[in-house]
Design a protein around this motif. Sequence first.
Motif, PDB file in Angstrom:
ATOM      1  N   SER A   1       0.808   7.035   8.166  1.00  0.00           N
ATOM      2  CA  SER A   1       1.702   7.758   9.211  1.00  0.00           C
ATOM      3  C   SER A   1       0.958   8.048  10.572  1.00  0.00           C
ATOM      4  CB  SER A   1       2.390   9.015   8.393  1.00  0.00           C
ATOM      5  OG  SER A   1       1.216   9.969   7.996  1.00  0.00           O
ATOM      6  N   THR A   2      -0.521   8.638  10.293  1.00  0.00           N
ATOM      7  CA  THR A   2      -1.120   8.840  11.416  1.00  0.00           C
ATOM      8  C   THR A   2      -1.285   7.540  12.276  1.00  0.00           C
ATOM      9  OG1 THR A   2      -2.195  10.932  10.337  1.00  0.00           O
ATOM     10  CG2 THR A   2      -3.152   9.852  12.225  1.00  0.00           C
ATOM     11  N   ALA A   3      -1.626   6.883  11.841  1.00  0.00           N
ATOM     12  CA  ALA A   3      -1.869   5.321  12.503  1.00  0.00           C
ATOM     13  C   ALA A   3      -0.608   4.963  12.865  1.00  0.00           C
ATOM     14  CB  ALA A   3      -2.573   4.323  11.344  1.00  0.00           C
ATOM     15  N   SER A   4       0.402   5.005  12.670  1.00  0.00           N
ATOM     16  CA  SER A   4       1.556   4.485  13.071  1.00  0.00           C
ATOM     17  C   SER A   4       2.067   5.429  14.202  1.00  0.00           C
ATOM     18  CB  SER A   4       2.889   4.375  12.097  1.00  0.00           C
ATOM     19  OG  SER A   4       3.293   5.580  11.771  1.00  0.00           O
ATOM     20  N   LEU A   5       1.619   6.763  14.409  1.00  0.00           N
ATOM     21  CA  LEU A   5       2.120   7.449  15.424  1.00  0.00           C
ATOM     22  C   LEU A   5       0.988   7.211  16.553  1.00  0.00           C
ATOM     23  CD1 LEU A   5       2.938  11.183  14.188  1.00  0.00           C
ATOM     24  CD2 LEU A   5       4.165   9.794  15.490  1.00  0.00           C
ATOM     25  N   ALA A   6      -0.227   7.184  16.182  1.00  0.00           N
ATOM     26  CA  ALA A   6      -1.283   6.977  17.375  1.00  0.00           C
ATOM     27  C   ALA A   6      -1.211   5.718  18.183  1.00  0.00           C
ATOM     28  CB  ALA A   6      -2.568   6.654  16.615  1.00  0.00           C
ATOM     29  N   VAL A   7      -0.568   4.857  17.469  1.00  0.00           N
ATOM     30  CA  VAL A   7      -0.553   3.597  18.302  1.00  0.00           C
ATOM     31  C   VAL A   7       0.677   3.681  19.316  1.00  0.00           C
ATOM     32  CG1 VAL A   7      -1.343   1.863  16.663  1.00  0.00           C
ATOM     33  CG2 VAL A   7       1.144   2.386  16.704  1.00  0.00           C
ATOM     34  N   LYS A   8       1.601   4.738  19.117  1.00  0.00           N
ATOM     35  CA  LYS A   8       2.611   4.891  20.253  1.00  0.00           C
ATOM     36  C   LYS A   8       2.131   5.532  21.606  1.00  0.00           C
ATOM     37  CE  LYS A   8       6.181   5.418  16.820  1.00  0.00           C
ATOM     38  NZ  LYS A   8       7.144   6.371  16.281  1.00  0.00           N
ATOM     39  N   TRP A   9       0.920   6.172  21.412  1.00  0.00           N
ATOM     40  CA  TRP A   9       0.363   7.192  22.463  1.00  0.00           C
ATOM     41  C   TRP A   9       0.158   6.359  23.661  1.00  0.00           C
ATOM     42  CZ3 TRP A   9       1.088  11.595  24.114  1.00  0.00           C
ATOM     43  CH2 TRP A   9       0.419  12.330  25.092  1.00  0.00           C
ATOM     44  N   PRO A  10      -0.719   5.362  23.495  1.00  0.00           N
ATOM     45  CA  PRO A  10      -1.280   4.858  24.911  1.00  0.00           C
ATOM     46  C   PRO A  10      -0.070   4.289  25.590  1.00  0.00           C
ATOM     47  CG  PRO A  10      -2.669   4.129  23.059  1.00  0.00           C
ATOM     48  CD  PRO A  10      -1.296   4.784  22.585  1.00  0.00           C
ATOM     49  N   LYS A  11       0.914   3.655  25.114  1.00  0.00           N
ATOM     50  CA  LYS A  11       1.995   3.262  26.179  1.00  0.00           C
ATOM     51  C   LYS A  11       2.833   4.007  26.446  1.00  0.00           C
ATOM     52  CE  LYS A  11       5.899  -0.100  26.016  1.00  0.00           C
ATOM     53  NZ  LYS A  11       6.860  -0.872  25.488  1.00  0.00           N
ATOM     54  N   ALA A  12       3.176   5.146  25.852  1.00  0.00           N
ATOM     55  CA  ALA A  12       3.996   6.170  26.123  1.00  0.00           C
ATOM     56  C   ALA A  12       3.258   7.114  27.485  1.00  0.00           C
ATOM     57  CB  ALA A  12       4.128   7.467  25.029  1.00  0.00           C
ATOM     58  N   PHE A  13       1.766   7.354  27.165  1.00  0.00           N
ATOM     59  CA  PHE A  13       1.196   7.972  28.395  1.00  0.00           C
ATOM     60  C   PHE A  13       1.198   7.225  29.455  1.00  0.00           C
ATOM     61  CE2 PHE A  13      -2.756   9.891  30.229  1.00  0.00           C
ATOM     62  CZ  PHE A  13      -2.175  11.320  30.379  1.00  0.00           C
ATOM     63  N   GLU A  14       0.750   5.830  29.500  1.00  0.00           N
ATOM     64  CA  GLU A  14       0.728   5.156  30.511  1.00  0.00           C
ATOM     65  C   GLU A  14       2.055   5.023  31.179  1.00  0.00           C
ATOM     66  OE1 GLU A  14       0.320   0.029  31.893  1.00  0.00           O
ATOM     67  OE2 GLU A  14      -0.785   0.966  30.019  1.00  0.00           O
ATOM     68  N   THR A  15       3.261   5.150  30.708  1.00  0.00           N
ATOM     69  CA  THR A  15       4.459   5.024  31.367  1.00  0.00           C
ATOM     70  C   THR A  15       4.757   6.208  32.085  1.00  0.00           C
ATOM     71  OG1 THR A  15       5.345   3.388  29.654  1.00  0.00           O
ATOM     72  CG2 THR A  15       7.106   4.846  30.772  1.00  0.00           C
TER      73      THR A  15
END
Length: 104
Positions: free
Chosen positions: A62-76
């Motif tokens: 669950s932590t890994a699946s959340l973590a992968v969302k951050w870079p794209k969301a922050f870049e956007t």
Amino acid sequence: MNEPYVVSLHGVEGLPAAERISAELRVIKELDRGLGGAEAVVETYRAWRDACECDASELSASTASLAVKWPKAFETAQRAGLKNIGESDAHFEIHLAQQSVAAG
């Protein structure tokens, strides 16, 4: 009202306060929209930070699946925040509220 996180803009000396605040608010709005609200932003950011600080084998699924969302969301969100600013050194930082950071 206490927000669980704040965003600060750096690297834009001389930018009027109103423009800086507007840019920071655009980042917050985009993060909240993209990740599903302020609490989800904090949860996703923490997961990403945890993933960066440990070995992948130590992460829960669950932590890994959340973590992968951050870079794209922050870049956007950064792109939205930097719209009309045009500073190459400009960047945003996320700061979690003390109450959100405290753990046991």
